[in-house]
Design a protein around this motif. Structure first.
Motif, short mmCIF file in Angstrom:
data_model
loop_
_atom_site.label_atom_id
_atom_site.label_comp_id
_atom_site.label_asym_id
_atom_site.label_seq_id
_atom_site.Cartn_x
_atom_site.Cartn_y
_atom_site.Cartn_z
N GLY A 153 0.82 -1.20 0.00
CA GLY A 153 0.00 0.00 0.00
C GLY A 153 0.85 1.25 0.00
N SER A 154 0.24 2.36 -0.38
CA SER A 154 0.94 3.64 -0.45
C SER A 154 0.40 4.59 0.59
N ALA A 155 1.18 5.63 0.89
CA ALA A 155 0.74 6.63 1.85
C ALA A 155 -0.42 7.46 1.31
N SER A 156 -0.59 7.51 -0.01
CA SER A 156 -1.65 8.33 -0.61
C SER A 156 -3.00 7.65 -0.57
N LEU A 175 -20.31 15.02 -6.12
CA LEU A 175 -19.02 14.98 -5.46
C LEU A 175 -17.93 15.41 -6.43
N GLY A 176 -17.07 16.31 -5.99
CA GLY A 176 -15.96 16.77 -6.79
C GLY A 176 -14.66 16.17 -6.32
N GLU A 177 -13.63 17.00 -6.24
CA GLU A 177 -12.30 16.52 -5.87
C GLU A 177 -12.29 15.97 -4.46
N ARG A 178 -11.58 14.85 -4.30
CA ARG A 178 -11.40 14.25 -2.97
C ARG A 178 -9.95 14.43 -2.55
N PHE A 179 -9.74 14.71 -1.27
CA PHE A 179 -8.43 15.13 -0.81
C PHE A 179 -7.72 14.09 0.05
N ALA A 180 -8.39 13.02 0.39
CA ALA A 180 -7.75 11.98 1.21
C ALA A 180 -8.58 10.72 1.11
#
Length: 448
Positions: free
Chosen positions: A40-43, A326-331
């Motif tokens: 898995g990645s931190a993102s 829903l638009g951009e998701r940040f996390a």
């Protein structure tokens, strides 16, 4: 701990399954046995290779910020059983320390990131404002003609009475709906089709049909006088008739809690609608996200109840400020850590009443109710109630079409005779419970 390290529960993962078969198959792949090279990645992404019947393992990667899925298997279901199994494995064991994604996963994740960051394409030429104005005027004239015809149909029906509607059948209403499609008023067409399902649907159907006639007549008259309405109400009328939004609404960035999600089929079975209810932690705003899918293909996105996602919600004009995209998701989405605050039955009714002033055709309003105690009706009676803990007031429970009574017994079992917090839709027929929380736990229970 990284964002990706905050794991979902197995129940939240299985809620993503498009059907029962996928849920069972994904459950069988939720152990470490068939998996290799997981990471898995931190993102907020997880990946792995899953051994299948062929010589090459299936390459599976999940972007948790969507969630979105990519798998080399031939399945047309989203998510497939391999993606579900990978998520179940991650929910149980985690993905360890963040590592660099392998090429096959990294390329897909990079494409998604680039697409999300790409600005909207600029217009390539001048806008033909005069042409757009003429097209809008022609459409308005067609809708006006359709509304006038529909009003005459309602008048004729009322003069002749409703007694023969059970024998008339669905065909005349389908024909009337087709006329509204020709008039470029899909919203009116949908309401007309629903009229055809009412006769003979149970005791009291004539009264229900008269209610729908009245609401349809109100919408017809509102359209014919739309130019004289205040803009917020005019935007609602245009939306209810079926016109696309003519402007941009407010964009709100918040931490959105997924309160409920469920699918329903159109009366003709040609379309599946997925309703997702959200609540903004900072703004306090409710939001309704609608997605549509043809038969055999579930709409997206699938968001498990109880997750919190940091994202932008773009609200559409009209519809009492509920409809949003829903638009951009940040996390990456993470599980909620607390039970949402509830209101009493009287406050719930007041909220619905205030919303009706903005949208008279609104059938219900989203409400978190609590603490309340579910009170079953008498044997054979549908008269369930949700009473506040002091017993001063209560709301009748209404089961919307397609919802099972088993959800009520789920609610009663969760309550054990004590108070619970319930999210649902509060309308003129009562309160439809969708999700519940036990006072001593933050994990929600989706009511069937």
């Amino acid at each position: 701990m990284t964002e990706q390290g905050v794991r979902w529960t197995a129940e939240q993962v299985l809620a993503l399954a498009p059907d029962d078969a996928s849920r069972k198959a994904g459950g069988r792949l939720g152990g470490a046995g068939p998996w290799s090279q997981t990471g898995g990645s931190a993102s907020g992404a997880v990946w792995g290779l899953c051994k299948g019947s062929g010589s090459k393992p299936y390459r599976t990667v999940v972007d948790l910020t969507g969630p979105a899925y990519k798998c080399s298997c031939p399945s047309r279901k989203f998510p497939c059983k391999h993606a579900l199994g990978l998520l179940l494995l991650w929910a149980e064991e985690g993905a360890g320390d963040p590592v660099e994604a392998p090429d096959w996963a990294g390329e897909w994740l990079a494409e998604r990131a680039a697409k999300a960051a790409r600005p909207a394409a600029a217009a390539t030429g001048p806008v033909d404002e005069e042409g757009a104005r003429r097209r809008a005027l022609r459409r308005a004239e067609r809708i006006g003609a359709g509304v006038t015809e529909l009003e005459q149909r309602l008048v004729d029906l009322l003069r002749g009475g409703l007694a023969g509607q059970e024998q008339t059948g669905y065909a005349p209403w389908e024909e009337a709906a087709a006329r509204m499609v020709d008039a470029q008023a899909p919203g009116l067409a949908s309401r007309v089709r629903e009229l055809g399902t009412i006769p003979g649907c149970g005791p009291g159907w004539p009264a229900r049909m008269l209610e729908e006639f009245a609401l349809l007549h109100l919408l017809d008259r509102a359209w014919l006088g739309v130019s004289g309405l205040p803009e917020p109400l005019a935007a609602t009328v245009r939306s209810r008739v079926g016109l696309p939004s003519s402007g941009e609404g407010e964009t709100v960035r918040d931490h959105w809690l997924v309160l409920a999600q469920y699918d329903s089929a159109s009366p003709d079975g040609r379309l599946t609608t997925r309703r997702t209810w959200l609540h903004g932690a900072a703004s306090g705003r409710p939001a309704l996200v609608l997605d549509f899918g043809p038969p055999g293909r579930p709409p997206g996105p699938a968001l498990p109840v109880g997750l919190v996602l940091e994202a932008e919600a773009r609200f559409r004009p009209g519809s009492a400020g509920l409809r949003a995209d829903l638009g951009e998701r940040f996390a990456a989405a993470v599980p909620a850590t607390r039970v949402p605050a509830g209101v009493g039955p009287e406050e719930a009714l007041a909220a619905y009443g205030n919303a009706l002033a903005q949208d008279p055709w609104l059938e219900s309003w989203p409400v978190v109710l609590g603490p309340v105690i579910p009170i079953p009706g008498e044997p054979g009676d549908a008269g369930w109630q949700l009473a506040d803990a002091e017993g001063a007031s209560a709301l009748p429970v209404h089961l919307a079409a397609g919802r099972s009574r088993s959800g009520l017994w789920q609610l009663a079992a969760l309550s054990g005779g004590g108070p619970v917090t319930v999210f649902g839709e509060c309308g003129h027929r009562g309160f439809t419970p969708l999700t519940a929380w036990h006072p001593q736990g933050a994990e929600p229970v989706a009511l069937g």
